[in-house]
Design a protein around this motif. Sequence first.
Motif, mmCIF file in Angstrom:
data_model
loop_
_atom_site.group_PDB
_atom_site.id
_atom_site.type_symbol
_atom_site.label_atom_id
_atom_site.label_comp_id
_atom_site.label_asym_id
_atom_site.label_seq_id
_atom_site.Cartn_x
_atom_site.Cartn_y
_atom_site.Cartn_z
ATOM 1 N N ASN A 1 39.667 50.169 29.017
ATOM 2 C CA ASN A 1 40.712 50.847 29.766
ATOM 3 C C ASN A 1 41.111 50.002 30.971
ATOM 4 O O ASN A 1 40.571 48.915 31.183
ATOM 5 C CB ASN A 1 40.270 52.262 30.201
ATOM 6 N N ILE A 2 42.035 50.507 31.757
ATOM 7 C CA ILE A 2 42.557 49.741 32.891
ATOM 8 C C ILE A 2 41.441 49.346 33.850
ATOM 9 O O ILE A 2 41.402 48.218 34.359
ATOM 10 C CB ILE A 2 43.624 50.565 33.639
ATOM 11 N N GLU A 3 40.513 50.236 34.092
ATOM 12 C CA GLU A 3 39.443 49.966 35.051
ATOM 13 C C GLU A 3 38.507 48.866 34.595
ATOM 14 O O GLU A 3 37.805 48.254 35.417
ATOM 15 C CB GLU A 3 38.647 51.260 35.314
ATOM 16 N N ASP A 4 38.463 48.593 33.315
ATOM 17 C CA ASP A 4 37.564 47.559 32.799
ATOM 18 C C ASP A 4 38.074 46.141 33.066
ATOM 19 O O ASP A 4 37.312 45.181 32.975
ATOM 20 C CB ASP A 4 37.363 47.738 31.287
ATOM 21 N N VAL A 5 39.357 46.007 33.380
ATOM 22 C CA VAL A 5 39.942 44.684 33.615
ATOM 23 C C VAL A 5 39.581 44.212 35.022
ATOM 24 O O VAL A 5 39.933 44.848 36.013
ATOM 25 C CB VAL A 5 41.471 44.713 33.440
ATOM 26 N N ASP A 6 38.887 43.093 35.117
ATOM 27 C CA ASP A 6 38.461 42.563 36.415
ATOM 28 C C ASP A 6 39.481 41.598 37.005
ATOM 29 O O ASP A 6 39.612 41.498 38.224
ATOM 30 C CB ASP A 6 37.107 41.858 36.271
ATOM 31 N N ILE A 7 40.202 40.856 36.158
ATOM 32 C CA ILE A 7 41.258 39.942 36.609
ATOM 33 C C ILE A 7 42.423 40.040 35.635
ATOM 34 O O ILE A 7 42.230 39.976 34.422
ATOM 35 C CB ILE A 7 40.771 38.479 36.681
ATOM 36 N N PHE A 8 43.627 40.183 36.171
ATOM 37 C CA PHE A 8 44.835 40.202 35.365
ATOM 38 C C PHE A 8 45.490 38.830 35.503
ATOM 39 O O PHE A 8 46.133 38.523 36.509
ATOM 40 C CB PHE A 8 45.764 41.316 35.859
ATOM 41 N N LEU A 9 45.303 37.981 34.489
ATOM 42 C CA LEU A 9 45.770 36.596 34.522
ATOM 43 C C LEU A 9 47.131 36.504 33.829
ATOM 44 O O LEU A 9 47.227 36.753 32.623
ATOM 45 C CB LEU A 9 44.748 35.688 33.835
ATOM 46 N N THR A 10 48.160 36.139 34.581
ATOM 47 C CA THR A 10 49.531 36.206 34.074
ATOM 48 C C THR A 10 50.200 34.837 34.002
ATOM 49 O O THR A 10 49.775 33.881 34.627
ATOM 50 C CB THR A 10 50.390 37.110 34.975
ATOM 51 N N LEU B 1 54.562 44.985 35.934
ATOM 52 C CA LEU B 1 53.437 45.442 35.122
ATOM 53 C C LEU B 1 52.163 45.511 35.954
ATOM 54 O O LEU B 1 51.373 46.455 35.820
ATOM 55 C CB LEU B 1 53.239 44.497 33.928
ATOM 56 N N SER B 2 51.969 44.531 36.814
ATOM 57 C CA SER B 2 50.792 44.534 37.687
ATOM 58 C C SER B 2 50.806 45.740 38.614
ATOM 59 O O SER B 2 49.784 46.393 38.816
ATOM 60 C CB SER B 2 50.761 43.238 38.501
ATOM 61 N N GLU B 3 51.975 46.047 39.156
ATOM 62 C CA GLU B 3 52.094 47.185 40.065
ATOM 63 C C GLU B 3 51.900 48.513 39.342
ATOM 64 O O GLU B 3 51.282 49.441 39.874
ATOM 65 C CB GLU B 3 53.475 47.151 40.738
ATOM 66 N N ASP B 4 52.390 48.588 38.098
ATOM 67 C CA ASP B 4 52.295 49.838 37.348
ATOM 68 C C ASP B 4 50.883 50.111 36.817
ATOM 69 O O ASP B 4 50.421 51.253 36.832
ATOM 70 C CB ASP B 4 53.275 49.820 36.173
ATOM 71 N N LEU B 5 50.219 49.053 36.319
ATOM 72 C CA LEU B 5 48.939 49.244 35.647
ATOM 73 C C LEU B 5 47.726 48.756 36.438
ATOM 74 O O LEU B 5 46.638 49.334 36.325
ATOM 75 C CB LEU B 5 48.951 48.533 34.283
ATOM 76 N N PHE B 6 47.904 47.685 37.216
ATOM 77 C CA PHE B 6 46.746 47.066 37.873
ATOM 78 C C PHE B 6 46.962 46.894 39.377
ATOM 79 O O PHE B 6 46.760 45.805 39.915
ATOM 80 C CB PHE B 6 46.461 45.699 37.239
ATOM 81 N N PRO B 7 47.386 47.936 40.090
ATOM 82 C CA PRO B 7 47.699 47.779 41.520
ATOM 83 C C PRO B 7 46.493 47.401 42.371
ATOM 84 O O PRO B 7 46.652 46.779 43.422
ATOM 85 C CB PRO B 7 48.236 49.163 41.909
ATOM 86 N N ASP B 8 45.297 47.756 41.928
ATOM 87 C CA ASP B 8 44.093 47.476 42.702
ATOM 88 C C ASP B 8 43.270 46.333 42.124
ATOM 89 O O ASP B 8 42.117 46.132 42.501
ATOM 90 C CB ASP B 8 43.218 48.737 42.789
ATOM 91 N N LYS B 9 43.862 45.591 41.196
ATOM 92 C CA LYS B 9 43.128 44.517 40.519
ATOM 93 C C LYS B 9 43.608 43.139 40.994
ATOM 94 O O LYS B 9 44.761 42.978 41.406
ATOM 95 C CB LYS B 9 43.339 44.616 39.003
ATOM 96 N N PRO B 10 42.743 42.139 40.923
ATOM 97 C CA PRO B 10 43.167 40.782 41.264
ATOM 98 C C PRO B 10 44.268 40.299 40.308
ATOM 99 O O PRO B 10 44.103 40.350 39.090
ATOM 100 C CB PRO B 10 41.889 39.953 41.079
#
Length: 352
Positions: free
Chosen positions: A253-262, A277-286
């Motif tokens: 799930n979203i919480e399992d992602v530690d780094i969002f590499l784009t 996409l980062s703002e919608d799904l991973f706002p608190d992720k690197p």
Amino acid sequence: MEAYINGIGLISPQKTTEPVAFLSEVIEHNADYLKCIDPNYKAFIDPLAARRMSRLIKMGITSAKLCLTEAGITMPDAIITGTGLGSVEDTEKILNSISKGEQLLNPTPFIQSTYNTISSQIAISLKCHNYNSTYVHRTFSFESGLLDGIMQLNEKTADHVLVGGIDEMTMNHLNIIRRLGHFKMMPSHNLDLLKYESPGAIAGEGSGYYLLSSEKSERTYAKIKGVGTFYKPDGPEGIKNRVIAFLSSLNLNIEDVDIFLTGLNGDKESDNLYYQLSEDLFPDKPLAYFKHLCGEYHTATSFALWVAANCIKRQHYPDVLKVNDKTPGQIKNILIYNQYNGVNHSLISVSV
């Protein structure tokens, strides 16, 4: 659908063939495109044979041998290559010869201009008679090769698969694509990539090969947990739904992602998809990026996989990758997301 990365060979615009710490020294480029740093090819290819090879083929053979040496494997059970363009240099040579008159043409550039020459030359160099395949699916090329390699492992038709992504750039090709607005019209500084207001990306090139195995070893970097592609999604909401579905298919799930590499590449219109996409799904992720180090090319995700695998193996998140100020704790899962002009989108999940 999983595979362990037990070896990597990467030729890129960074010092990825030298025994230096992971991204401890970043090479700055201020040029029309990011050109690979060529290793000493004579150490890997017979000089007489190398004279008849294009630079792309030498890059492919050398990165493949670097990968196998690191993995401690002499003979892979399969060789799979993904390339968006094949040998551009050889294609230009044969076209230039034809334009000057079709008399006494040198057949070598024509033979080497075919896409499957890279995998074939690697096989010849290794004396490998096993499964050999090439995928030419534009920005899906490397991902298609990964999917094939993982299927080979899952179906137990192979234990060790050599999978690579390779593309080169020339000034002729760059100038043609610049007219379409895909690349920046002027020389650019790679480390200022996200500061430019001009349209287009910084072009690049690279050759990355990976030894995928069904079993973990002491050499293992990380595990490829899944690979997915999708074509022309229905706007940002469609992309969001695809990412969620991809993670769900891997029991993540979203919480399992530690780094969002784009694949942020400096083109404002294209980059907005990543930011949204980062703002919608991973706002608190690197939020991380990699194309300021290698440039934009069809198989650039082969460089991204090197970045993700090293982050996990070394449990280190270099500052040069950071877009925001978020820092992960233990790095267990990295999600690679890349897209090209809003058309081809790919996802690769890399985990411990």
